[in-house]
Design a protein around this motif. Structure first.
Motif, PDB file in Angstrom:
ATOM      1  N   LEU A 258       0.802  -1.221   0.000  1.00 24.96           N
ATOM      2  CA  LEU A 258       0.000   0.000   0.000  1.00 24.96           C
ATOM      3  C   LEU A 258       0.836   1.273   0.000  1.00 24.96           C
ATOM      4  N   LEU A 259       2.169   1.118   0.036  1.00 27.72           N
ATOM      5  CA  LEU A 259       3.046   2.283   0.057  1.00 27.72           C
ATOM      6  C   LEU A 259       2.913   3.176  -1.171  1.00 27.72           C
ATOM      7  N   PRO A 260       2.604   2.637  -2.362  1.00 33.46           N
ATOM      8  CA  PRO A 260       2.467   3.540  -3.513  1.00 33.46           C
ATOM      9  C   PRO A 260       1.482   4.684  -3.286  1.00 33.46           C
ATOM     10  N   GLN A 261       0.359   4.442  -2.614  1.00 34.07           N
ATOM     11  CA  GLN A 261      -0.601   5.533  -2.405  1.00 34.07           C
ATOM     12  C   GLN A 261      -0.011   6.622  -1.524  1.00 34.07           C
ATOM     13  N   GLY A 262       0.699   6.241  -0.460  1.00 33.82           N
ATOM     14  CA  GLY A 262       1.303   7.244   0.413  1.00 33.82           C
ATOM     15  C   GLY A 262       2.314   8.095  -0.329  1.00 33.82           C
ATOM     16  N   ARG A 263       3.123   7.458  -1.169  1.00 31.49           N
ATOM     17  CA  ARG A 263       4.132   8.223  -1.908  1.00 31.49           C
ATOM     18  C   ARG A 263       3.488   9.067  -3.008  1.00 31.49           C
ATOM     19  N   LEU A 264       2.428   8.566  -3.617  1.00 33.77           N
ATOM     20  CA  LEU A 264       1.699   9.369  -4.590  1.00 33.77           C
ATOM     21  C   LEU A 264       1.135  10.620  -3.920  1.00 33.77           C
ATOM     22  N   ALA A 265       0.637  10.484  -2.720  1.00 35.39           N
ATOM     23  CA  ALA A 265       0.072  11.629  -1.999  1.00 35.39           C
ATOM     24  C   ALA A 265       1.109  12.737  -1.837  1.00 35.39           C
ATOM     25  N   ILE A 266       2.346  12.364  -1.509  1.00 31.27           N
ATOM     26  CA  ILE A 266       3.394  13.368  -1.337  1.00 31.27           C
ATOM     27  C   ILE A 266       3.769  13.976  -2.678  1.00 31.27           C
ATOM     28  N   ALA A 267       3.777  13.176  -3.731  1.00 32.77           N
ATOM     29  CA  ALA A 267       4.066  13.705  -5.062  1.00 32.77           C
ATOM     30  C   ALA A 267       3.033  14.745  -5.465  1.00 32.77           C
ATOM     31  N   VAL A 268       1.764  14.446  -5.227  1.00 33.45           N
ATOM     32  CA  VAL A 268       0.696  15.388  -5.563  1.00 33.45           C
ATOM     33  C   VAL A 268       0.858  16.687  -4.771  1.00 33.45           C
ATOM     34  N   ALA A 269       1.090  16.569  -3.464  1.00 38.91           N
ATOM     35  CA  ALA A 269       1.275  17.762  -2.631  1.00 38.91           C
ATOM     36  C   ALA A 269       2.483  18.569  -3.103  1.00 38.91           C
ATOM     37  N   SER A 270       3.550  17.882  -3.499  1.00 41.08           N
ATOM     38  CA  SER A 270       4.761  18.572  -3.958  1.00 41.08           C
ATOM     39  C   SER A 270       4.486  19.369  -5.228  1.00 41.08           C
ATOM     40  N   ALA A 271       3.772  18.769  -6.169  1.00 39.06           N
ATOM     41  CA  ALA A 271       3.453  19.467  -7.411  1.00 39.06           C
ATOM     42  C   ALA A 271       2.596  20.694  -7.145  1.00 39.06           C
ATOM     43  N   LEU A 333       5.298   0.246  -6.761  1.00 42.80           N
ATOM     44  CA  LEU A 333       6.123   0.972  -5.801  1.00 42.80           C
ATOM     45  C   LEU A 333       7.211   1.779  -6.493  1.00 42.80           C
ATOM     46  N   ALA A 334       7.843   1.204  -7.518  1.00 37.02           N
ATOM     47  CA  ALA A 334       8.888   1.942  -8.226  1.00 37.02           C
ATOM     48  C   ALA A 334       8.316   3.177  -8.914  1.00 37.02           C
ATOM     49  N   GLY A 335       7.152   3.037  -9.542  1.00 38.73           N
ATOM     50  CA  GLY A 335       6.535   4.174 -10.207  1.00 38.73           C
ATOM     51  C   GLY A 335       6.164   5.277  -9.240  1.00 38.73           C
ATOM     52  N   ALA A 336       5.592   4.914  -8.090  1.00 38.80           N
ATOM     53  CA  ALA A 336       5.235   5.908  -7.079  1.00 38.80           C
ATOM     54  C   ALA A 336       6.485   6.560  -6.504  1.00 38.80           C
ATOM     55  N   SER A 337       7.553   5.772  -6.351  1.00 39.42           N
ATOM     56  CA  SER A 337       8.803   6.313  -5.824  1.00 39.42           C
ATOM     57  C   SER A 337       9.413   7.318  -6.792  1.00 39.42           C
ATOM     58  N   LYS A 338       9.339   7.033  -8.086  1.00 41.26           N
ATOM     59  CA  LYS A 338       9.838   7.980  -9.085  1.00 41.26           C
ATOM     60  C   LYS A 338       9.062   9.297  -9.017  1.00 41.26           C
ATOM     61  N   ALA A 339       7.740   9.204  -8.940  1.00 43.65           N
ATOM     62  CA  ALA A 339       6.922  10.417  -8.896  1.00 43.65           C
ATOM     63  C   ALA A 339       7.208  11.225  -7.642  1.00 43.65           C
ATOM     64  N   LYS A 340       7.308  10.542  -6.514  1.00 48.35           N
ATOM     65  CA  LYS A 340       7.572  11.232  -5.253  1.00 48.35           C
ATOM     66  C   LYS A 340       8.956  11.845  -5.255  1.00 48.35           C
ATOM     67  N   TYR A 341       9.941  11.098  -5.731  1.00 45.22           N
ATOM     68  CA  TYR A 341      11.317  11.604  -5.784  1.00 45.22           C
ATOM     69  C   TYR A 341      11.406  12.848  -6.660  1.00 45.22           C
ATOM     70  N   TRP A 342      10.884  12.751  -7.881  1.00 48.69           N
ATOM     71  CA  TRP A 342      10.980  13.870  -8.808  1.00 48.69           C
ATOM     72  C   TRP A 342      10.228  15.098  -8.283  1.00 48.69           C
ATOM     73  N   ALA A 343       8.981  14.901  -7.872  1.00 45.35           N
ATOM     74  CA  ALA A 343       8.142  16.046  -7.494  1.00 45.35           C
ATOM     75  C   ALA A 343       8.641  16.717  -6.228  1.00 45.35           C
ATOM     76  N   SER A 344       9.061  15.942  -5.234  1.00 41.20           N
ATOM     77  CA  SER A 344       9.523  16.552  -3.984  1.00 41.20           C
ATOM     78  C   SER A 344      10.831  17.304  -4.184  1.00 41.20           C
TER      79      SER A 344
END
Length: 398
Positions: A258-271, A333-344
């Motif tokens: 379920l970690l992808p949703q948490g990391r997606l949330a941070i990516a969205v907030a970062s953007a 998880l890798a996809g969510a991690s990429k989005a979170k990494y880039w956006a943050s």
């Protein structure tokens, strides 16, 4: 070849290219809520280092909590993540990223576990209270000696009759003081050597009626002061067996799934933070003058703004693609991690460079750009540091 003399309209990377009519209707509800319950009070919450419980009950009454809770449990069943993105946008525009992250902790880190892994009896007990704001939750995974390395968690739960006895300490817990219950990761295998895949379990531990469950003082943070963060202590806390969430020994697998949703949330907030900071900086540089010219008219300023605008638009497009993948059940998880990494990382860079364009005013705390600069610094740390994310992404590549 077209003979129409009118120029083609520019491609819209904003709301109309991403949101539909139902999302804009939801935006109206969110915007009215933020104008009434959030915007007038942000400064006071920062000073108090705490948001009131009335914020949660008001959000519940407005239908803004637990969006994904299904109708059979009194929810709206809004699993389309664009609704969460709309709420983020309205909160951040009001200078309330702390409130956005507090809601994220409940809706993107705890709620998915209750929906995916809780029993039907547990859902009946907990979900209606989540929807009303009566039950505010937090995620209690990290410890003083175990941040992103969850296998280093030392908190233990030992079975005793039909209950579990919980002992340990957690730190950096958002909603730690205001929260009513924490989703606690604890070691349950009874061993003392290096933890394995089956060594941990998750428990929803309620503060009320749990002697030995105490909170430490609020931790002083650089930014997001209105969002309370604290240590939690568990000293012989008895947890009913019925509050085990998911299978015994399945905690790490549940978190990873379920970690992808948490990391997606941070990516969205970062953007959203990057976009709002850029928009504020554009307004400032158009209005501020130096040496008889607008700051925006200097070539250096234009070059900076051009690069930042490009970064923001690329980030929005990338994060929105991740949202679409999540909605389709295809965000791993890798996809969510990429989005979170880039956006943050982009949010951190954009807020830094926008602050510079404000000159001395950017260093004044009551300026929105200063608040964004301090808030954005958390985004590359929370939910997995950028270093951990690069390791996750790299392992997936090789």
């Amino acid at each position: 070849m077209s003979t129409d003399p009118r120029p083609a309209p520019p491609f819209d990377l904003g709301s109309s290219a991403f949101y539909e009519e139902e999302h804009e209707e939801f935006r109206g509800v969110a915007r009215e809520f933020v104008a009434r319950e959030v915007a007038p009070h942000c400064a006071g919450w920062d000073a108090a280092h705490l948001m009131p419980r009335t914020l949660w009950t008001a959000a519940g009454a407005a239908g803004l909590l637990g969006l994904a809770v299904p109708e059979e449990h009194e929810g709206l069943g809004l699993t389309d993540y664009r609704f969460r993105a709309v709420l983020d946008e309205e909160l951040v525009r009001a200078g309330a990223l702390g409130a956005a992250l507090a809601f994220h902790l409940a809706d993107d880190w705890v709620l998915p576990h209750l929906l995916a892994d809780a029993t039907e009896e547990q859902r009946r007990r907990w979900l209606p209270r989540v929807l009303t704001g009566e039950l505010v939750t937090s995620v209690a995974w990290t410890e003083p000696g175990a941040g992103s390395d969850l296998r280093g968690v030392r908190t233990r739960a030992v079975r005793e009759g039909g209950d579990w006895v919980l002992d340990g300490q957690k730190t950096f817990i958002g909603n730690g003081i205001s929260g009513d219950a924490a989703l606690v990761l604890a070691r349950t295998d009874g061993r003392t050597d290096r933890a394995g895949e089956d060594s941990f379990s998750l428990f929803l531990v309620h503060k009320e009626g749990s002697p030995g469950y105490t909170t430490g003082r609020p931790l002083e943070k650089m930014g997001l002061r209105a969002s309370d963060t604290a240590e939690l202590f568990f000293d012989g806390v008895r947890v009913p067996g019925g509050d085990l969430v998911g299978a015994e020994g399945g905690g790490l697998r549940q978190i990873r799934r379920l970690l992808p949703q948490g990391r997606l949330a941070i990516a969205v907030a970062s953007a959203v933070v990057a976009r709002e900071t850029l928009e504020g900086t554009l307004r400032y540089t158009r209005e501020r003058t130096a040496f008889g010219e607008r700051v925006a008219d200097f070539q250096h300023s234009r070059f900076e703004l051009a690069e930042l605008a490009t970064q923001v638009e690329v980030t929005e497009a990338y994060v929105r693609r991740a949202v679409a993948a999540f909605n389709a059940g295809a965000l791993d998880l890798a996809g969510a991690s990429k989005a979170k990494y880039w956006a943050s990382e982009r949010a951190k860079e954009v807020t830094d460079r926008c602050l510079q364009l404000h000159g001395g005013y950017g260093y004044i705390l009551d300026q929105p750009v200063a608040q964004s600069f301090l808030a954005a610094r958390l985004l590359t740390l929370f939910g997995g540091t950028s270093e951990i994310l690069r390791e996750t992404i790299g392992r997936d590549l090789v």
